[in-house]
Each structure stands twice: as structure tokens, then as C-alpha cells.
Design a protein around this motif. Structure first.
Motif, mmCIF file in Angstrom:
data_model
loop_
_atom_site.group_PDB
_atom_site.id
_atom_site.type_symbol
_atom_site.label_atom_id
_atom_site.label_comp_id
_atom_site.label_asym_id
_atom_site.label_seq_id
_atom_site.Cartn_x
_atom_site.Cartn_y
_atom_site.Cartn_z
ATOM 1 N N UNK A 62 0.852 -1.196 0.000
ATOM 2 C CA UNK A 62 0.000 0.000 0.000
ATOM 3 C C UNK A 62 0.887 1.245 0.000
ATOM 4 N N UNK A 63 1.885 1.260 0.884
ATOM 5 C CA UNK A 63 2.763 2.428 0.995
ATOM 6 C C UNK A 63 3.546 2.683 -0.294
ATOM 7 N N UNK A 64 3.861 1.626 -1.025
ATOM 8 C CA UNK A 64 4.604 1.787 -2.276
ATOM 9 C C UNK A 64 3.699 2.029 -3.480
ATOM 10 N N UNK A 65 2.386 2.104 -3.246
ATOM 11 C CA UNK A 65 1.452 2.379 -4.324
ATOM 12 C C UNK A 65 1.201 1.198 -5.237
ATOM 13 N N UNK A 68 -4.371 -1.226 -4.471
ATOM 14 C CA UNK A 68 -5.530 -0.325 -4.357
ATOM 15 C C UNK A 68 -6.342 -0.814 -3.158
ATOM 16 N N UNK A 69 -6.054 -0.304 -1.960
ATOM 17 C CA UNK A 69 -6.752 -0.837 -0.787
ATOM 18 C C UNK A 69 -8.222 -0.430 -0.774
ATOM 19 N N UNK A 70 -9.029 -1.309 -0.179
ATOM 20 C CA UNK A 70 -10.450 -0.995 -0.020
ATOM 21 C C UNK A 70 -10.614 0.109 1.014
ATOM 22 N N UNK A 71 -11.791 0.677 1.047
ATOM 23 C CA UNK A 71 -12.050 1.732 2.037
ATOM 24 C C UNK A 71 -11.923 1.174 3.452
ATOM 25 N N UNK A 72 -12.270 -0.101 3.642
ATOM 26 C CA UNK A 72 -12.127 -0.720 4.954
ATOM 27 C C UNK A 72 -10.658 -0.822 5.359
ATOM 28 N N UNK A 73 -9.800 -1.173 4.404
ATOM 29 C CA UNK A 73 -8.362 -1.277 4.695
ATOM 30 C C UNK A 73 -7.769 0.102 4.985
ATOM 31 N N UNK A 74 -8.183 1.104 4.223
ATOM 32 C CA UNK A 74 -7.690 2.460 4.462
ATOM 33 C C UNK A 74 -8.109 2.923 5.852
#
Length: 112
Positions: A62-65, A68-74
Motif C-alpha cells: 500500500x505504501x509503495x502504491x 488499491x486498498x479498499x475503504x475498509x483497509x484504508x
């Protein structure tokens, strides 16, 4: 009958606008912001990942882009970093605005 309008085959003919530097993707800007927040807190990747309930590998992606995390993961990662979704979203939007307004972005758009 309808009028047939020829379309240009050369992209340079289609628009007189000069090319611009591509905008960063949301996932890239989000990842940079999450990493910045984690570093500001002096935390290791594994510590933040554990509190968020995700694997360190996934948080790293996620940090490296790369993901595409879900809204729950964010929301889970934001919670682990003790920021709200509104604060995180505003920070990412501010970063994107700063990138768009940076002199480097203007130079690239004027260079061609």
C-alpha cells in the motif's frame, strides 16, 4: 444525412494543448502519506500493520502504491495511525494539489 467529421490520426493534431506531467495516482499519494505518518510516529511497518490487522507485506505494498486498498483497509490503517479518514483524505488531497501547483509540474507543461 449526418455530416462526417474526420478525426485526426496524429495525437498532436487533436489538441493544441502542450503535454503535461502525468498526475500521480491516488494510490501513490495515499501510500506516501501513510508512510510519512508512520515515520512521523517512529513506528516500524510491522507495528502499524499489526494494529491495523493487515500483514506487513500488504501495508508495504500500500505504501509503495502497488495495491488499491479498499475503504475498509484504508480506515483500518488510518485508525492504527490515529488519524481520521477525513484527516487522511485531506492530507492526500493537499499533497496532490501541491504537486499540481509545483514549479516542476508547470515547467513540464510549458516545455513541450
Amino acid at each position: 444525412m449526418a455530416e462526417i467529421i474526420p478525426l485526426p490520426t496524429n495525437p498532436a493534431q487533436s489538441s493544441p494543448r502542450s503535454p503535461r506531467e502525468p498526475e500521480p495516482l491516488w494510490r501513490d499519494a495515499l501510500g506516501e502519506q501513510l508512510r510519512r505518518l508512520r515515520h512521523d510516529r517512529g513506528e516500524r511497518l510491522s507495528d502499524t500493520a499489526e494494529r491495523a490487522g493487515v500483514s506487513p507485506q500488504y501495508l508495504s505494498e500500500i505504501e509503495r502504491g502497488l495495491k488499491e486498498p479498499s475503504s475498509e483497509m484504508i480506515a483500518a490503517v488510518a485508525g492504527a495511525l490515529e488519524v481520521t479518514l477525513v484527516e487522511l483524505t485531506a492530507a492526500v488531497a493537499d499533497d496532490l494539489r501541491a504537486h499540481a501547483a509545483s514549479p516542476a509540474a508547470a515547467v513540464f507543461s510549458l516545455a513541450a
